[in-house]
Write a protein that holds these residues in place. Structure first.
Motif, PDB file in Angstrom:
ATOM      1  N   VAL A 241     -28.539   3.128  44.916  1.00 37.02           N
ATOM      2  CA  VAL A 241     -27.977   4.357  45.043  1.00 37.02           C
ATOM      3  C   VAL A 241     -28.754   5.779  44.807  1.00 37.02           C
ATOM      4  N   ASP A 242     -29.548   5.629  44.154  1.00 33.49           N
ATOM      5  CA  ASP A 242     -30.478   6.807  43.751  1.00 33.49           C
ATOM      6  C   ASP A 242     -31.567   7.319  45.006  1.00 33.49           C
ATOM      7  N   PHE A 243     -31.480   6.464  45.907  1.00 35.18           N
ATOM      8  CA  PHE A 243     -32.544   6.762  47.127  1.00 35.18           C
ATOM      9  C   PHE A 243     -31.927   8.143  47.686  1.00 35.18           C
ATOM     10  N   PHE A 244     -30.540   8.048  48.022  1.00 37.37           N
ATOM     11  CA  PHE A 244     -30.023   9.290  48.748  1.00 37.37           C
ATOM     12  C   PHE A 244     -29.247  10.110  47.762  1.00 37.37           C
ATOM     13  N   ASN A 245     -29.191   9.916  46.513  1.00 35.21           N
ATOM     14  CA  ASN A 245     -28.160  10.420  45.463  1.00 35.21           C
ATOM     15  C   ASN A 245     -26.801  10.134  45.878  1.00 35.21           C
ATOM     16  N   SER A 246     -26.571   8.951  46.270  1.00 35.74           N
ATOM     17  CA  SER A 246     -25.067   8.596  46.946  1.00 35.74           C
ATOM     18  C   SER A 246     -23.986   8.984  45.812  1.00 35.74           C
ATOM     19  N   ASN A 247     -24.264   9.105  44.755  1.00 36.61           N
ATOM     20  CA  ASN A 247     -22.839   9.431  43.797  1.00 36.61           C
ATOM     21  C   ASN A 247     -23.049  10.770  43.336  1.00 36.61           C
ATOM     22  N   GLY A 248     -24.031  11.598  43.973  1.00 34.41           N
ATOM     23  CA  GLY A 248     -23.946  12.817  43.733  1.00 34.41           C
ATOM     24  C   GLY A 248     -24.402  13.270  42.147  1.00 34.41           C
ATOM     25  N   PRO A 249     -23.444  14.163  41.626  1.00 26.44           N
ATOM     26  CA  PRO A 249     -23.712  14.481  40.191  1.00 26.44           C
ATOM     27  C   PRO A 249     -22.817  13.534  39.106  1.00 26.44           C
ATOM     28  N   LEU A 250     -22.364  12.280  39.777  1.00 26.62           N
ATOM     29  CA  LEU A 250     -21.445  11.495  38.871  1.00 26.62           C
ATOM     30  C   LEU A 250     -22.257  10.269  38.378  1.00 26.62           C
ATOM     31  N   ARG A 251     -21.851   9.767  37.215  1.00 26.48           N
ATOM     32  CA  ARG A 251     -22.291   8.420  36.604  1.00 26.48           C
ATOM     33  C   ARG A 251     -21.586   7.288  37.149  1.00 26.48           C
ATOM     34  N   GLY A 252     -22.451   6.256  37.488  1.00 22.11           N
ATOM     35  CA  GLY A 252     -22.004   4.978  37.780  1.00 22.11           C
ATOM     36  C   GLY A 252     -21.668   5.015  39.481  1.00 22.11           C
ATOM     37  N   TYR A 253     -21.531   3.766  39.732  1.00 22.48           N
ATOM     38  CA  TYR A 253     -21.125   3.522  41.012  1.00 22.48           C
ATOM     39  C   TYR A 253     -20.244   2.298  41.260  1.00 22.48           C
ATOM     40  N   LYS A 254     -20.219   1.538  42.560  1.00 18.29           N
ATOM     41  CA  LYS A 254     -19.115   0.478  42.600  1.00 18.29           C
ATOM     42  C   LYS A 254     -19.070  -0.386  41.748  1.00 18.29           C
ATOM     43  N   ARG A 255     -17.724  -0.909  41.127  1.00 17.96           N
ATOM     44  CA  ARG A 255     -17.687  -1.807  40.008  1.00 17.96           C
ATOM     45  C   ARG A 255     -17.573  -1.093  38.778  1.00 17.96           C
ATOM     46  N   ASP A 256     -17.934   0.203  38.446  1.00 23.85           N
ATOM     47  CA  ASP A 256     -17.654   0.984  37.388  1.00 23.85           C
ATOM     48  C   ASP A 256     -16.394   1.876  37.374  1.00 23.85           C
ATOM     49  N   LEU A 257     -15.979   2.036  36.234  1.00 19.49           N
ATOM     50  CA  LEU A 257     -14.678   2.973  36.085  1.00 19.49           C
ATOM     51  C   LEU A 257     -15.309   4.309  35.832  1.00 19.49           C
TER      52      LEU A 257
END
Length: 451
Positions: free
Chosen positions: A304-320
């Protein structure tokens, strides 16, 4: 065309002039009924598009949608994983009230009410391509029994994670793709390989051509950039794509080249779709939605961090946390939606059904959780949600205005965040706001109460 009223026969008793007026009014209303295209990527993150801050992956055509339409900054998926997110989108009901709240097997019963059945019953031509996930073959949940005139793609979501499948489905007909691999065996011929995404786009464009003379609804639920965790096409990584394109010479790990190439390929085909609408003179009367089914994945060796896929947000798929459920939403409707506009209106997947109904002039079902965001699209005042709710296994999340409550497990304490000040959910302030926390707990209970 709008359906002829059941009492049409009564009009035969009145003057021909009155009949002509009624028919002209119906034709005028039909001409203003927009075509609706809903494009949804699979596991695309809030930070994966240029118009949402992506600096490396090229998405010029999707970025152009944002320049010509409206970009949402507080839009949420129906869920943090695939199947329940699609269920929420189609029914207008959040996971506090849906039959499932995780990726368990589920298919629609006969007679289900969905955005597709509502539009079809009103006279729309209805088509879909991509991942279905809500009814395997020989069940009541297949798309043709849920309001689709035409469906092409995957029915079972497990098969949808292979971009070189042995077969796809055209409604209930199995379409063989003989050049693709069989299980783990070597493919018959490289020249005959079929990349499923390209075929999905071909069918989506053809659906528009065939139905250009009447209002249509196209659901393009693409599978890009989901990973194939069984290993990819050439390198053994899980990001299957025919070629890396402009990223081939980058000094990146192969999975990241594949991830970037998949998104840029998707972007290319969004551009092809818009070009076709222009060619057919349909652009002005077509509203396009673009979004993702949940937050970015960290699978198939992609990080996820390679391209900063979640931008300024915490967590990714399977997180709430926000990174798992806040997604891009871009909506373009020339002449109706202000170009290059942005809204912070808080909305979610369950709002699409009433929005589509309002666009078509249909009364939405009463027993839903969604609120139409068409007023926001048109620059008008908008009714707001009291709260938004999600649950996934033992995890729970609720947003109410600026406040966000998250529980990461059944035995875990409720966390509280002020998203106006802490978009990245870094500072749990539940102990500093006991009254707010107690109120959020009560809303969580009410969000799951029987109807």
């Amino acid at each position: 065309m709008k359906l002829i009223p059941h009492n049409y026969c009564l009009l035969t008793c009145v003057s021909p002039c009155f009949l002509l007026i009624v028919l002209l009014m119906n034709q005028s209303q039909a001409a203003e009924t927009p075509n609706i295209i809903y494009i949804m990527a699979d596991d695309l993150g809030y930070g994966d598009l240029g118009c949402y801050g992506q600096k490396v992956i090229k998405t010029p055509h999707i970025d152009q949608l944002a320049k010509e339409g409206m970009r949402f900054t507080n839009h949420y998926s129906g869920h943090t994983v695939c199947r329940p997110s699609r269920l929420v989108l189609l029914t207008g009901i959040h996971t506090g009230h849906t039959p499932i709240s995780q990726n368990e097997q589920y298919y629609f019963p006969a007679g289900a009410t969905t955005v597709t059945t509502l539009l079809k019953n009103f006279g729309y031509a209805t088509g879909g391509v991509g991942k279905w996930a809500l009814g395997p073959p020989e069940t009541t949940g297949v798309p043709s029994m849920q309001g689709f005139d035409y469906w092409f793609g995957y029915l079972d979501q497990g098969n949808a994670h292979n971009f070189y499948p042995e077969f796809l489905w055209s409604n209930e007909q199995e379409i063989s793709l003989p050049g693709n691999k069989v299980g783990n065996q070597k493919r018959v011929s490289v020249e005959r390989e079929t990349y499923s995404h390209d075929l999905l786009t071909q069918e989506a464009l053809n659906f528009i051509k065939v139905n250009q003379k009447k209002p249509f609804f196209l659901q393009a639920h693409y599978t890009i950039p989901h990973a194939n965790n069984e290993g990819g096409r050439a390198t053994g990584d899980g990001m299957e794509v025919p070629e890396y394109g402009e990223y081939a010479d980058q000094e990146w790990p192969a999975p990241e080249k594949g991830f970037a190439a998949m998104i840029t390929r998707l972007d290319r085909d969004v551009g092809n779709l818009v070009s076709l609408l222009k060619k057919l003179n349909l652009e002005q009367n077509t509203i396009i939605f673009f979004t993702s089914d949940n937050g970015p994945h960290q699978e198939g060796m992609h990080l996820v961090d390679f391209f900063n896929s979640n931008g300024p947000l915490r967590g990714y798929k399977r997180d709430l946390y926000e990174g798992g459920i806040r997604v891009p939403l871009i909506v373009k409707w020339p002449g109706k939606i202000e170009a290059n506009s942005t809204t912070d209106h808080i909305s979610a997947f369950w709002d699409f059904l009433p929005t589509a109904c309002e666009l078509a002039g249909i009364n939405p079902p009463q027993n839903i959780d969604g609120i139409s965001y068409l007023p926001t699209l048109l620059g008008e005042s908008q009714t707001a949600h009291d709260s938004l709710f999600w649950k996934y296994r033992g995890k729970i999340a609720l947003r109410s205005g600026k406040w966000k409550a998250v529980q990461t497990g059944k035995e875990k304490p409720l966390e509280l965040y002020d998203l106006d000040k802490d978009e990245g959910e870094h500072h749990n302030i539940a102990d500093k706001h006991p009254t707010v926390t107690a109120h959020m707990k009560q809303m969580i209970i009410e969000s799951q109460s029987p109807r």
